[in-house]
Scaffold this motif. Structure first.
Motif, PDB file in Angstrom:
ATOM      1  N   ILE A   1       6.977  -8.228  -3.552  1.00 34.84           N
ATOM      2  CA  ILE A   1       6.744  -8.843  -2.500  1.00 34.84           C
ATOM      3  C   ILE A   1       7.141  -7.138  -1.595  1.00 34.84           C
ATOM      4  CG2 ILE A   1       6.765 -10.030  -0.699  1.00 34.84           C
ATOM      5  CD1 ILE A   1       6.350 -12.424  -2.587  1.00 34.84           C
ATOM      6  N   PRO A   2       8.594  -7.314  -1.812  1.00 35.10           N
ATOM      7  CA  PRO A   2       8.763  -6.314  -0.474  1.00 35.10           C
ATOM      8  C   PRO A   2       8.981  -4.404  -1.322  1.00 35.10           C
ATOM      9  CG  PRO A   2      10.591  -7.381  -0.777  1.00 35.10           C
ATOM     10  CD  PRO A   2       9.840  -7.876  -1.652  1.00 35.10           C
ATOM     11  N   LEU A   3       8.432  -4.985  -2.739  1.00 34.62           N
ATOM     12  CA  LEU A   3       8.438  -3.214  -3.120  1.00 34.62           C
ATOM     13  C   LEU A   3       6.618  -3.192  -3.109  1.00 34.62           C
ATOM     14  CD1 LEU A   3       9.006  -1.579  -5.124  1.00 34.62           C
ATOM     15  CD2 LEU A   3       8.348  -2.477  -6.471  1.00 34.62           C
ATOM     16  N   ALA A   4       5.830  -4.083  -2.687  1.00 37.74           N
ATOM     17  CA  ALA A   4       4.431  -3.642  -3.069  1.00 37.74           C
ATOM     18  C   ALA A   4       4.650  -3.160  -1.000  1.00 37.74           C
ATOM     19  CB  ALA A   4       3.560  -5.471  -3.289  1.00 37.74           C
ATOM     20  N   ARG A   5       4.815  -3.806  -0.190  1.00 41.06           N
ATOM     21  CA  ARG A   5       5.111  -4.288   0.846  1.00 41.06           C
ATOM     22  C   ARG A   5       5.484  -1.992   1.038  1.00 41.06           C
ATOM     23  NH1 ARG A   5       4.964  -4.872   6.130  1.00 41.06           N
ATOM     24  NH2 ARG A   5       5.030  -7.874   5.651  1.00 41.06           N
ATOM     25  N   ARG A   6       6.237  -2.101   0.449  1.00 38.40           N
ATOM     26  CA  ARG A   6       6.961   0.013   1.020  1.00 38.40           C
ATOM     27  C   ARG A   6       6.567   0.663   0.074  1.00 38.40           C
ATOM     28  NH1 ARG A   6      11.832  -3.389  -0.976  1.00 38.40           N
ATOM     29  NH2 ARG A   6      12.136  -1.909  -2.315  1.00 38.40           N
ATOM     30  N   THR A   7       6.111   0.557  -0.887  1.00 39.04           N
ATOM     31  CA  THR A   7       4.300   1.171  -1.751  1.00 39.04           C
ATOM     32  C   THR A   7       3.522   1.459  -1.182  1.00 39.04           C
ATOM     33  OG1 THR A   7       5.824  -0.016  -4.430  1.00 39.04           O
ATOM     34  CG2 THR A   7       4.124   1.545  -4.359  1.00 39.04           C
ATOM     35  N   LEU A   8       2.632  -0.134  -0.547  1.00 37.57           N
ATOM     36  CA  LEU A   8       1.794   0.241   0.418  1.00 37.57           C
ATOM     37  C   LEU A   8       1.620   1.307   1.298  1.00 37.57           C
ATOM     38  CD1 LEU A   8      -1.259   0.567   0.522  1.00 37.57           C
ATOM     39  CD2 LEU A   8      -0.383  -2.520   1.538  1.00 37.57           C
ATOM     40  N   ILE A   9       3.346   0.666   1.725  1.00 36.53           N
ATOM     41  CA  ILE A   9       2.523   2.219   3.289  1.00 36.53           C
ATOM     42  C   ILE A   9       3.217   3.622   3.153  1.00 36.53           C
ATOM     43  CG2 ILE A   9       4.823   2.920   5.234  1.00 36.53           C
ATOM     44  CD1 ILE A   9       5.244  -0.186   5.064  1.00 36.53           C
ATOM     45  N   ALA A  10       3.795   3.693   1.451  1.00 39.73           N
ATOM     46  CA  ALA A  10       4.299   4.890   1.245  1.00 39.73           C
ATOM     47  C   ALA A  10       2.914   5.446   0.890  1.00 39.73           C
ATOM     48  CB  ALA A  10       5.300   4.879   0.302  1.00 39.73           C
ATOM     49  N   THR A  11       1.993   4.879   0.340  1.00 37.84           N
ATOM     50  CA  THR A  11       0.876   5.659  -0.379  1.00 37.84           C
ATOM     51  C   THR A  11      -0.391   5.698   0.233  1.00 37.84           C
ATOM     52  OG1 THR A  11       1.108   4.097  -2.116  1.00 37.84           O
ATOM     53  CG2 THR A  11      -1.499   5.035  -1.625  1.00 37.84           C
ATOM     54  N   LEU A  12       0.133   5.639   1.834  1.00 39.37           N
ATOM     55  CA  LEU A  12      -1.222   5.438   3.179  1.00 39.37           C
ATOM     56  C   LEU A  12      -0.035   6.621   3.722  1.00 39.37           C
ATOM     57  CD1 LEU A  12      -1.713   1.603   4.144  1.00 39.37           C
ATOM     58  CD2 LEU A  12      -2.993   3.190   3.314  1.00 39.37           C
ATOM     59  N   ARG A  13       0.655   6.837   3.832  1.00 39.53           N
ATOM     60  CA  ARG A  13       1.401   8.104   5.130  1.00 39.53           C
ATOM     61  C   ARG A  13       0.284   8.822   4.170  1.00 39.53           C
ATOM     62  NH1 ARG A  13       8.070   6.015   4.772  1.00 39.53           N
ATOM     63  NH2 ARG A  13       7.333   4.476   6.490  1.00 39.53           N
ATOM     64  N   THR A  14       1.200   8.885   2.691  1.00 48.34           N
ATOM     65  CA  THR A  14       0.459  10.724   1.671  1.00 48.34           C
ATOM     66  C   THR A  14      -1.107  11.359   1.889  1.00 48.34           C
ATOM     67  OG1 THR A  14       2.026   9.681   0.254  1.00 48.34           O
ATOM     68  CG2 THR A  14       0.236  11.500  -0.586  1.00 48.34           C
ATOM     69  N   LEU A  15      -1.618   9.489   1.634  1.00 46.07           N
ATOM     70  CA  LEU A  15      -2.782   9.717   1.832  1.00 46.07           C
ATOM     71  C   LEU A  15      -3.431  10.397   3.176  1.00 46.07           C
ATOM     72  CD1 LEU A  15      -4.067   7.066  -0.806  1.00 46.07           C
ATOM     73  CD2 LEU A  15      -4.211   9.473  -1.101  1.00 46.07           C
ATOM     74  N   THR A  16      -3.437   9.567   3.913  1.00 43.56           N
ATOM     75  CA  THR A  16      -3.509   9.634   6.144  1.00 43.56           C
ATOM     76  C   THR A  16      -2.666  10.929   6.445  1.00 43.56           C
ATOM     77  OG1 THR A  16      -2.228   8.450   7.211  1.00 43.56           O
ATOM     78  CG2 THR A  16      -3.975   7.391   5.811  1.00 43.56           C
ATOM     79  N   GLY A  17      -1.604  11.519   5.779  1.00 46.94           N
ATOM     80  CA  GLY A  17      -0.873  12.618   6.358  1.00 46.94           C
ATOM     81  C   GLY A  17      -0.090  12.047   7.144  1.00 46.94           C
ATOM     82  N   ALA A  18      -0.173  10.993   7.691  1.00 51.00           N
ATOM     83  CA  ALA A  18       0.899  10.583   8.685  1.00 51.00           C
ATOM     84  C   ALA A  18       2.071  10.496   7.649  1.00 51.00           C
ATOM     85  CB  ALA A  18       0.732   8.760   9.260  1.00 51.00           C
ATOM     86  N   VAL A  19       3.304  10.883   9.045  1.00 48.54           N
ATOM     87  CA  VAL A  19       4.570  10.967   9.034  1.00 48.54           C
ATOM     88  C   VAL A  19       5.746  10.051   9.412  1.00 48.54           C
ATOM     89  CG1 VAL A  19       4.310  13.892   8.839  1.00 48.54           C
ATOM     90  CG2 VAL A  19       5.171  12.257  11.147  1.00 48.54           C
ATOM     91  N   ALA A  20       6.844   9.765   8.451  1.00 44.22           N
ATOM     92  CA  ALA A  20       7.107   8.675   8.782  1.00 44.22           C
ATOM     93  C   ALA A  20       8.245   8.210   9.895  1.00 44.22           C
ATOM     94  CB  ALA A  20       8.457   8.325   7.321  1.00 44.22           C
TER      95      ALA A  20
END
Lengths: 166, 324
Positions: free
Chosen positions: B305-324
């Protein structure tokens, strides 16, 4: 059933359930191809069917009667080693040797895939493939070596492919 | 292995008329037959049918023959150019040898790798309906946290199907009556409920002939897979994403998930949390909240459950170009 293996045709009558691996080993005496897990997990049974590497354990022999099958016996001989066989010896790419025929058949198929420009999971660019150590490791991940000779296997393949090791 | 009769079909119509179990690549079916988890009495070999081409349609989409091997599909120039999420998902799955044999249609139908489904000494409702589920309180590290039932927590193992779900693929079939049927991938898989042995809406004897992709979607595409080994392992969590950003806002998003559920998972609430928003971590966290609101762990898989959260957020950062 009729099979074309290493350029020769053979007629055998195995059980309908026989895998290609079992026909090679049990009916034709081609024991260079090894049985490891018998479930497609280890790669010891890798052969080339119409030039493509596959797990011989996970396919029915009856489905391959029209195919061109190449095993380790067809790649080279003690007098005329295939370049990958020579490189595995030079780089000590094995300990017990059980996975080696599968490793070598797999490497032959893998290098052909690279020549066709097929990308891998670690290719940064799907359209331009440059073979290096990381690419070799990823592309060979279907071949397990219980002795863990992996660094030397990668060295042997890299030398034959003319690839940078690092 | 239980014995069977074998025949080779000469056409898709003859294959469905033969009324047996279809075999093409066989990498999953034979594995299960050796363990007598699958015991077909009649195998119909469809591997020589003329269904191994990838073709561009007039509407810009692709029609993929059911017998296109996974490796050929991953390397297809049209797929690489227009649907890289599909290439990436395919290349993240299995090994080179298996991808050379496994087909598009077979990949869609591969069965769970739940260890209790594979172990015939253990209870499994999917293998033996009504027997019970050993996974619920057992070794369930790899099993599902979304879409499960009291009878089954098995995961769908496919990477390819996760990308196809994000790409809104359509599965084209030939029914046993000889009729053509088109099934959206979102309607193709069934949740386990109290019939976990029924995994898709395919009817007995129905043959997958093609998979259709719509015209290439706008936006960036990516597939991120997290697993216990760097290669040749099933997903703990995977995310396939197609996300478009214009004028600083997310204008479209398609996100599908592997390793979390009995089917390649997609949730409209995740995408609704993103579209119209400025891409940033707060928005991504809201999308993860939407995804995981109903998630339920079973002990050893709570970490997903927390791994899915982090993986989704990391994927969205990459796909949108947003920086952490």
């Amino acid at each position: 059933m009729h099979f074309t293996i290493n350029g020769a045709t053979h007629a055998v009558e195995p059980d309908i359930r026989a895998s290609l691996l079992d026909v090679l080993r049990e009916h034709l005496g081609l024991t260079g191809t090894k049985k490891g897990c018998d479930h497609g997990q280890c790669g010891a049974c890798t052969v080339l069917v119409n030039g493509r590497r596959i797990n011989a354990c996970l396919t029915l022999a009856v489905m391959h009667q029209d195919d061109d099958i190449l095993t380790i016996e067809g790649l080279g001989s003690a007098e005329h080693l295939h370049p990958l066989q020579a490189a595995f010896i030079k780089h000590d790419g094995y300990q017990c040797g059980y996975c080696t025929p599968g490793q070598i058949c797999s490497a032959v198929g893998m290098l052909d895939e690279v020549a066709k420009g097929w990308p891998s999971h670690v290719s940064a660019d799907l359209e331009t493939v440059t073979l290096d150590g990381a690419e070799i490791s990823e592309r060979m991940s279907g071949n397990l070596c219980r002795c863990s000779a992996y660094p030397n296997i990668v060295d042997a393949i890299a030398e034959v492919a003319g690839a940078e090791r690092a | 292995m239980k014995t069977f009769t074998y025949s080779r079909a000469e056409s898709p119509e003859a294959a469905v008329a033969a009324g047996g179990r279809f075999i093409a690549g066989g990498t999953n079916l034979l594995d299960l037959m050796k363990l007598q988890i699958e015991t077909p009495e009649k195998l119909v070999d469809i591997s020589r049918l003329d269904l191994a081409r990838v073709e561009r349609r007039g509407d810009g989409g692709l029609t993929i023959g059911a017998l296109v091997p996974n490796s050929d599909l991953a390397a297809d120039p049209q797929v690489i150019a227009d649907y890289p999420v599909l290439s990436r998902a395919l290349l993240a799955g299995a090994s080179g040898q298996l991808r050379n044999k496994a087909t598009t249609g077979g990949n869609l139908l591969q069965r769970t790798r739940c260890p209790y489904f594979y172990d015939t000494a253990m209870a499994c409702n999917k293998r033996d309906p009504g027997a019970g589920c050993s996974a619920m309180d057992g070794f369930n590290r790899n099993l599902a946290v979304l879409g499960t039932s009291a009878e089954c927590i098995a995961t769908n193992p496919s990477d390819m199907a996760v990308a196809l779900r994000a790409l809104d693929a359509t599965i084209v079939t030939l029914t046993s009556d000889g009729d053509k049927r088109r099934i959206a991938i979102g309607d193709f898989y069934r949740l386990p409920g109290d019939t976990p042995h029924i995994e898709t809406v395919l009817r007995p004897g129905e043959l997958i002939t093609h998979v259709e992709l719509p015209a290439p979607p706008a936006g960036a595409q990516g597939y991120r897979k997290v697993r216990d080994r760097a290669s040749y392992a099933f997903a703990l969590v995977s995310v396939a994403g197609v996300v478009a950003v214009a004028d600083g806002k997310i204008v479209s998003a398609a996100l599908a998930f592997g390793g979390l559920a009995p089917m390649p998972w997609r949730d409209a609430a995740v995408e609704a949390a993103l579209v119209g928003q400025v891409p940033n971590d707060a928005v991504f966290a809201a999308a993860a909240d939407a995804l995981l609101a109903g998630a339920k762990g079973h002990g050893a898989n709570d970490f997903k459950i927390p791994l899915a959260r982090r993986t989704l957020i990391a994927t969205l950062r990459t796909l949108t170009g947003a920086v952490a």
